[in-house]
Structures are given as C-alpha cells and as structure tokens.
Design a protein around this motif. Structure first.
Motif, mmCIF file in Angstrom:
data_model
loop_
_atom_site.group_PDB
_atom_site.id
_atom_site.type_symbol
_atom_site.label_atom_id
_atom_site.label_comp_id
_atom_site.label_asym_id
_atom_site.label_seq_id
_atom_site.Cartn_x
_atom_site.Cartn_y
_atom_site.Cartn_z
ATOM 1 N N LEU A 109 0.783 -1.310 0.100
ATOM 2 C CA LEU A 109 0.192 0.117 0.217
ATOM 3 C C LEU A 109 0.701 1.275 -0.123
ATOM 4 O O LEU A 109 0.548 2.090 -0.530
ATOM 5 C CB LEU A 109 -0.985 -0.009 1.222
ATOM 6 C CG LEU A 109 -2.170 1.003 1.106
ATOM 7 C CD1 LEU A 109 -2.873 1.052 -0.036
ATOM 8 C CD2 LEU A 109 -2.942 0.947 2.476
ATOM 9 N N PRO A 110 1.745 1.144 0.904
ATOM 10 C CA PRO A 110 2.558 2.762 0.744
ATOM 11 C C PRO A 110 3.368 2.731 -0.590
ATOM 12 O O PRO A 110 3.242 4.031 -1.024
ATOM 13 C CB PRO A 110 3.738 2.416 1.990
ATOM 14 C CG PRO A 110 3.219 1.410 2.809
ATOM 15 C CD PRO A 110 2.145 0.754 1.756
ATOM 16 N N GLY A 111 3.934 1.800 -1.009
ATOM 17 C CA GLY A 111 4.665 2.134 -2.445
ATOM 18 C C GLY A 111 3.496 2.372 -3.627
ATOM 19 O O GLY A 111 3.908 3.028 -4.384
ATOM 20 N N MET A 112 2.349 1.636 -3.549
ATOM 21 C CA MET A 112 1.509 1.940 -4.405
ATOM 22 C C MET A 112 0.970 3.387 -4.602
ATOM 23 O O MET A 112 0.686 3.872 -5.413
ATOM 24 C CB MET A 112 0.280 0.862 -4.600
ATOM 25 C CG MET A 112 0.442 -0.577 -4.824
ATOM 26 S SD MET A 112 -0.746 -1.541 -4.893
ATOM 27 C CE MET A 112 -1.515 -1.214 -6.301
ATOM 28 N N ILE A 113 0.523 4.035 -3.278
ATOM 29 C CA ILE A 113 0.407 5.259 -3.388
ATOM 30 C C ILE A 113 1.540 6.111 -3.526
ATOM 31 O O ILE A 113 1.052 7.004 -4.551
ATOM 32 C CB ILE A 113 -0.277 5.687 -1.759
ATOM 33 C CG1 ILE A 113 -1.742 4.737 -1.466
ATOM 34 C CG2 ILE A 113 -0.268 7.196 -1.590
ATOM 35 C CD1 ILE A 113 -1.943 4.794 -0.042
ATOM 36 N N LEU A 114 2.667 5.889 -3.170
ATOM 37 C CA LEU A 114 3.618 7.111 -3.503
ATOM 38 C C LEU A 114 4.013 7.001 -4.938
ATOM 39 O O LEU A 114 4.816 7.811 -5.352
ATOM 40 C CB LEU A 114 4.846 6.746 -2.405
ATOM 41 C CG LEU A 114 4.381 7.032 -0.983
ATOM 42 C CD1 LEU A 114 5.391 6.427 0.120
ATOM 43 C CD2 LEU A 114 3.990 8.529 -0.811
ATOM 44 N N ASP A 115 4.065 5.577 -5.484
ATOM 45 C CA ASP A 115 4.591 5.244 -6.845
ATOM 46 C C ASP A 115 3.806 5.774 -7.759
ATOM 47 O O ASP A 115 3.983 6.141 -8.832
ATOM 48 C CB ASP A 115 4.878 3.827 -6.980
ATOM 49 C CG ASP A 115 6.170 3.340 -6.600
ATOM 50 O OD1 ASP A 115 7.138 4.267 -6.400
ATOM 51 O OD2 ASP A 115 6.316 2.403 -6.388
ATOM 52 N N THR A 116 2.357 6.291 -7.412
ATOM 53 C CA THR A 116 1.353 6.970 -8.312
ATOM 54 C C THR A 116 2.068 8.317 -8.660
ATOM 55 O O THR A 116 2.053 8.767 -9.868
ATOM 56 C CB THR A 116 0.083 7.165 -7.627
ATOM 57 O OG1 THR A 116 -0.390 5.947 -7.250
ATOM 58 C CG2 THR A 116 -0.726 8.059 -8.257
#
Length: 135
Positions: free
Chosen positions: A78-85
């Motif tokens: 979740l953190p990566g998916m949000i920040l990689d956006t």
C-alpha cells in the motif's frame, strides 16, 4: 485478527519503497534498459524470489496466519502503490537519471512487483486456511 502487526508492516512496506526508490533514483539507468530484453527479463525474474522471501519473512516475523497474511500483503504494498502513483506522474523530476521513455517500463515492473507480493500473501493465506480446514 490481531492488530499489532498493522503499523509495523506498513512501516516495512514504506521502508522497502523508500530503499527501492533510492536505488532506482541513483542506479535505475542500469536496470530499465528497454533495448535489452535480457536485462529486463532478469529484472522481472529476480523480483519474484526476492519479494516472496520478504513477504514470507514478514508473515513469520509477526506470526501471521490465514487472512492476516492477506492483510499483511496489502499493507506491504500500500505505501508503495500510493507513493509510486506520484513517482510515475513526476518520473522525470524524481528519476532524472532515466529518460522519460522508461516510465512505462518502470511502471510495468512496479505492477509486477506489487502483484508478486499480493499473490504470495493470498496463496500463503489460503493455504494456511486450507491446512486448518477453514476453506
């Protein structure tokens, strides 16, 4: 379901994202070479055992079982998916070492990596439930 693992697993997910982003910020030009099928294939394949191992070690570290593994898998990515956006949207600013033409390859690899973690968590969680007779 015990909730004591939620924040630590989110923190692990953030740390993995942060370290990977730093690595790609400073050395991404050596990985995402779109002209080299061999390098790209190796990159896609190398992430499988690496992320399976990280996922399973995390599940075992917090003594998770069944559905908790699935929740932990979501929390890991979740953190990566949000920040990689944002990393993909502002690719040129965040990764000036890579040409913008590599953004699609980078995004594709990220989706692959997140899928590996999610699939690992689902398979591990469902297998544990099946072993306990909780189909």
């Amino acid at each position: 379901m015990k909730k004591t693992f939620i924040l630590p697993v989110l923190a692990i997910g953030f740390l993995i994202w942060f370290l990977a982003t730093l690595a790609f910020r400073f050395a991404g030009q050596f990985f995402f070479i779109a002209d080299s099928a061999g390098i790209l294939t190796s990159l896609y394949l190398a992430v499988i055992p690496t992320l399976i191992l990280i996922s399973i070690v995390t599940f075992k570290r917090f003594k998770l079982s069944g559905f908790e593994n699935i929740v932990a898998g979501v929390l890991l990515v979740l953190p990566g998916m949000i920040l990689d956006t944002f990393a993909i949207q502002f690719f040129e600013q965040i990764f000036p070492n890579m040409p913008s033409s590599r953004a699609a390859t980078f995004g594709s690899w990220l989706m692959w990596a997140y899928s590996v973690v999610l699939l690992t968590s689902v398979v591990t969680g469902l297998r544990h439930n099946r072993m306990l007779g909780r189909d």
